[in-house]
Design an enzyme around this catalytic site. Structure first.
Site, PDB file in Angstrom:
ATOM      1  N   GLN A   1       0.857  -1.194   0.000  1.00  0.00           N
ATOM      2  CA  GLN A   1       0.000   0.000   0.000  1.00  0.00           C
ATOM      3  C   GLN A   1       0.887   1.236   0.000  1.00  0.00           C
ATOM      4  O   GLN A   1       0.404   2.347  -0.106  1.00  0.00           O
ATOM      5  CB  GLN A   1      -0.865   0.014   1.252  1.00  0.00           C
ATOM      6  CG  GLN A   1      -1.792  -1.162   1.365  1.00  0.00           C
ATOM      7  CD  GLN A   1      -2.382  -1.243   2.772  1.00  0.00           C
ATOM      8  OE1 GLN A   1      -3.347  -0.559   3.095  1.00  0.00           O
ATOM      9  NE2 GLN A   1      -1.786  -2.067   3.603  1.00  0.00           N
TER      10      GLN A   1
ATOM     11  N   ASP B   1       6.350   4.540  -1.406  1.00  0.00           N
ATOM     12  CA  ASP B   1       7.701   5.078  -1.174  1.00  0.00           C
ATOM     13  C   ASP B   1       8.823   4.411  -1.973  1.00  0.00           C
ATOM     14  O   ASP B   1       9.985   4.779  -1.833  1.00  0.00           O
ATOM     15  CB  ASP B   1       8.043   5.033   0.328  1.00  0.00           C
ATOM     16  CG  ASP B   1       7.907   3.616   0.917  1.00  0.00           C
ATOM     17  OD1 ASP B   1       8.035   2.624   0.167  1.00  0.00           O
ATOM     18  OD2 ASP B   1       7.670   3.511   2.137  1.00  0.00           O
TER      19      ASP B   1
ATOM     20  N   HIS C   1      -1.403   1.456  -4.277  1.00  0.00           N
ATOM     21  CA  HIS C   1      -1.821   2.865  -4.205  1.00  0.00           C
ATOM     22  C   HIS C   1      -0.956   3.782  -5.075  1.00  0.00           C
ATOM     23  O   HIS C   1      -0.935   4.984  -4.858  1.00  0.00           O
ATOM     24  CB  HIS C   1      -1.778   3.352  -2.749  1.00  0.00           C
ATOM     25  CG  HIS C   1      -2.855   2.756  -1.884  1.00  0.00           C
ATOM     26  ND1 HIS C   1      -2.731   2.588  -0.538  1.00  0.00           N
ATOM     27  CD2 HIS C   1      -4.084   2.282  -2.209  1.00  0.00           C
ATOM     28  CE1 HIS C   1      -3.848   2.036  -0.056  1.00  0.00           C
ATOM     29  NE2 HIS C   1      -4.673   1.840  -1.058  1.00  0.00           N
TER      30      HIS C   1
ATOM     31  N   CYS D   1      -0.431  14.395 -15.333  1.00  0.00           N
ATOM     32  CA  CYS D   1      -1.213  15.599 -15.602  1.00  0.00           C
ATOM     33  C   CYS D   1      -2.705  15.286 -15.443  1.00  0.00           C
ATOM     34  O   CYS D   1      -3.201  14.310 -16.011  1.00  0.00           O
ATOM     35  CB  CYS D   1      -0.930  16.095 -17.016  1.00  0.00           C
ATOM     36  SG  CYS D   1      -1.968  17.501 -17.477  1.00  0.00           S
TER      37      CYS D   1
ATOM     38  N   CYS E   1       0.802  20.250 -21.812  1.00  0.00           N
ATOM     39  CA  CYS E   1      -0.426  21.039 -22.001  1.00  0.00           C
ATOM     40  C   CYS E   1      -0.599  22.153 -20.970  1.00  0.00           C
ATOM     41  O   CYS E   1      -1.554  22.923 -21.058  1.00  0.00           O
ATOM     42  CB  CYS E   1      -1.645  20.109 -21.987  1.00  0.00           C
ATOM     43  SG  CYS E   1      -2.094  19.561 -20.338  1.00  0.00           S
TER      44      CYS E   1
ATOM     45  N   ASN F   1       3.209  -6.993  13.373  1.00  0.00           N
ATOM     46  CA  ASN F   1       2.810  -5.626  13.713  1.00  0.00           C
ATOM     47  C   ASN F   1       3.225  -5.359  15.158  1.00  0.00           C
ATOM     48  O   ASN F   1       3.350  -6.285  15.953  1.00  0.00           O
ATOM     49  CB  ASN F   1       1.285  -5.454  13.555  1.00  0.00           C
ATOM     50  CG  ASN F   1       0.872  -4.000  13.352  1.00  0.00           C
ATOM     51  OD1 ASN F   1       1.322  -3.101  14.071  1.00  0.00           O
ATOM     52  ND2 ASN F   1       0.023  -3.755  12.366  1.00  0.00           N
TER      53      ASN F   1
HETATM   54  P1  NAD Z   1      -1.514   1.508   7.701  1.00  0.00           P
HETATM   55  O1  NAD Z   1      -2.657   0.610   7.517  1.00  0.00           O
HETATM   56  O2  NAD Z   1      -0.467   1.471   6.673  1.00  0.00           O
HETATM   57  O3  NAD Z   1      -0.936   1.262   9.243  1.00  0.00           O
HETATM   58  C1  NAD Z   1       0.296   1.384   9.781  1.00  0.00           C
HETATM   59  C2  NAD Z   1       0.478   0.144  10.702  1.00  0.00           C
HETATM   60  O4  NAD Z   1       1.856  -0.053  10.960  1.00  0.00           O
HETATM   61  C3  NAD Z   1      -0.206   0.196  12.075  1.00  0.00           C
HETATM   62  O5  NAD Z   1      -0.979  -0.964  12.266  1.00  0.00           O
HETATM   63  C4  NAD Z   1       0.968   0.228  13.085  1.00  0.00           C
HETATM   64  O6  NAD Z   1       0.681  -0.457  14.287  1.00  0.00           O
HETATM   65  C5  NAD Z   1       2.019  -0.505  12.300  1.00  0.00           C
HETATM   66  N1  NAD Z   1       3.408  -0.218  12.666  1.00  0.00           N
HETATM   67  C6  NAD Z   1       3.951   0.960  13.065  1.00  0.00           C
HETATM   68  N2  NAD Z   1       5.286   0.830  13.251  1.00  0.00           N
HETATM   69  C7  NAD Z   1       5.594  -0.449  12.958  1.00  0.00           C
HETATM   70  C8  NAD Z   1       6.807  -1.187  12.920  1.00  0.00           C
HETATM   71  N3  NAD Z   1       7.985  -0.633  13.239  1.00  0.00           N
HETATM   72  N4  NAD Z   1       6.759  -2.484  12.556  1.00  0.00           N
HETATM   73  C9  NAD Z   1       5.576  -3.086  12.244  1.00  0.00           C
HETATM   74  N5  NAD Z   1       4.411  -2.431  12.234  1.00  0.00           N
HETATM   75  C10 NAD Z   1       4.403  -1.127  12.593  1.00  0.00           C
HETATM   76  O7  NAD Z   1      -2.129   2.829   7.878  1.00  0.00           O
HETATM   77  P2  NAD Z   1      -1.690   4.291   7.611  1.00  0.00           P
HETATM   78  O8  NAD Z   1      -0.369   4.574   8.199  1.00  0.00           O
HETATM   79  O9  NAD Z   1      -2.868   5.064   8.042  1.00  0.00           O
HETATM   80  O10 NAD Z   1      -1.582   4.430   6.030  1.00  0.00           O
HETATM   81  C11 NAD Z   1      -2.709   4.629   5.210  1.00  0.00           C
HETATM   82  C12 NAD Z   1      -2.332   4.432   3.787  1.00  0.00           C
HETATM   83  O11 NAD Z   1      -1.341   5.377   3.397  1.00  0.00           O
HETATM   84  C13 NAD Z   1      -1.748   3.079   3.551  1.00  0.00           C
HETATM   85  O12 NAD Z   1      -2.073   2.705   2.263  1.00  0.00           O
HETATM   86  C14 NAD Z   1      -0.290   3.353   3.684  1.00  0.00           C
HETATM   87  O13 NAD Z   1       0.501   2.385   3.072  1.00  0.00           O
HETATM   88  C15 NAD Z   1      -0.162   4.732   3.039  1.00  0.00           C
HETATM   89  N6  NAD Z   1       1.029   5.355   3.605  1.00  0.00           N
HETATM   90  C16 NAD Z   1       2.195   5.049   2.983  1.00  0.00           C
HETATM   91  C17 NAD Z   1       3.371   5.489   3.504  1.00  0.00           C
HETATM   92  C18 NAD Z   1       4.625   5.061   2.790  1.00  0.00           C
HETATM   93  O14 NAD Z   1       4.606   4.951   1.554  1.00  0.00           O
HETATM   94  N7  NAD Z   1       5.688   4.777   3.525  1.00  0.00           N
HETATM   95  C19 NAD Z   1       3.406   6.281   4.668  1.00  0.00           C
HETATM   96  C20 NAD Z   1       2.171   6.600   5.272  1.00  0.00           C
HETATM   97  C21 NAD Z   1       0.987   6.092   4.729  1.00  0.00           C
END
Ligand code: NAD
Length: 253
Positions: free
Chosen positions: A106, A109, A124, A132, A156, A219
């Site tokens: 998801q 990065d 995502h 664009c 554009c 997690n």
């Molecule tokens: P998420 O569903 O991705 O949740 C983050 C989860 O990571 C939580 O359950 C938390 O308990 C767990 N967590 C935190 N630190 C951890 C660790 N060190 N080891 C293992 N687990 C750990 O939810 P979100 O953060 O609300 O993200 C929402 C959406 O946005 C998702 O699709 C997410 O991937 C995206 N997002 C992406 C990035 C990125 O690309 N790095 C950053 C923020 C959010």
């Protein structure tokens, strides 16, 4: 939980992975926390500091400058410095060894690819490209100057948007399809660092579970998956648990 119990759970998970035919990893923001990228939700999450409304697609289309000011700070100033951690690397090595088929992430990065993973489904999208909103032209973020916001399309003149999914947007068609295929093919899902709150992504492990797949979850705290579909819950930081799992899989990191 006692140390030996955790070790036994990790060993058990490694045995299941070794015997499986098709292992798929499903990753969320938690896997990148130890690379210095905060999650949105949960402890230290970005939504405790910033308004997620700026990432609603309708808001962006009406106020691209305001959205872009936040997007530049959150994604382009932070992500560029991040490096894959042991959890990303362990998954890449599992793939190399034939123990993992696909990563569905998801995350936007690009850290799985930087770690060496080849078969990555960016559910995502990615921050590395811009598109664009007017003509659909796609270019890398590196090709664009983000000093003057909002960035404009060289073809554009339309506004450029990061090529990741905003709130209120559809999942890219290919990614949606691949998620369902993996849920069908996999006999083990390794779910790492995901709350299970973000839809429709969270449906993929549920679908896999309904198809008879074993769910192994890593997690730091229970998620929406844990007491519902998870067979083995490995509590701990992604990199620490993956380091131990890799040892049982005889993978050198
Ligand atoms: P998420 O569903 O991705 O949740 C983050 C989860 O990571 C939580 O359950 C938390 O308990 C767990 N967590 C935190 N630190 C951890 C660790 N060190 N080891 C293992 N687990 C750990 O939810 P979100 O953060 O609300 O993200 C929402 C959406 O946005 C998702 O699709 C997410 O991937 C995206 N997002 C992406 C990035 C990125 O690309 N790095 C950053 C923020 C959010």
């Amino acid at each position: 939980m006692r140390k030996t119990v955790v070790e036994n759970l990790i060993k058990n998970a490694a045995d299941i992975i070794c015997r499986a035919k098709h292992v798929t990893a499903f990753t969320g923001a938690g896997i990148s926390v130890e690379s210095g990228i905060p999650p949105f939700r949960g402890p230290g999450g970005l939504w405790s500091k910033y308004d997620p409304g700026y990432l609603m697609i309708d808001y962006f289309l009406g106020n691209p400058l305001k959205s872009w000011e936040l997007i530049r700070e959150l994604f382009y100033e932070n992500f560029g410095r991040a490096k894959p951690n042991l959890a990303h690397i362990a998954l890449a090595k599992m793939e190399e060894r034939g123990l993992l088929k696909t990563v569905i992430t998801q995350n936007i990065d690009y850290l799985h690819q930087l770690a060496g993973s080849k078969n990555v489904c960016e559910y995502h999208g990615t921050y590395r490209y811009l598109r664009c909103v007017q003509c659909g032209y796609r270019l890398t973020a590196e090709e664009t100057h983000l000093e003057n916001l909002p960035p404009k399309c060289p073809e554009c003149g339309g506004v450029l948007k990061p090529d990741f999914v905003f709130f209120g947007e559809m999942i890219p068609e290919d990614a949606g399809r691949q998620g369902l295929i993996e849920a069908e093919k996999a006999d083990v899902f390794l779910v790492i660092g995901s709350t299970g709150e973000v839809m429709p992504a969270a449906q993929i492990p549920h679908q896999a579970f309904m198809n008879g797949c074993k769910i192994i979850e890593i997690n730091i705290q229970p998620s929406n998956f844990t007491n519902v579909i998870t067979h083995i819950f490995l509590r701990g930081k992604a990199s620490e648990v993956m380091r131990k799992l890799a040892r049982y899989l005889e993978i050198e990191l």
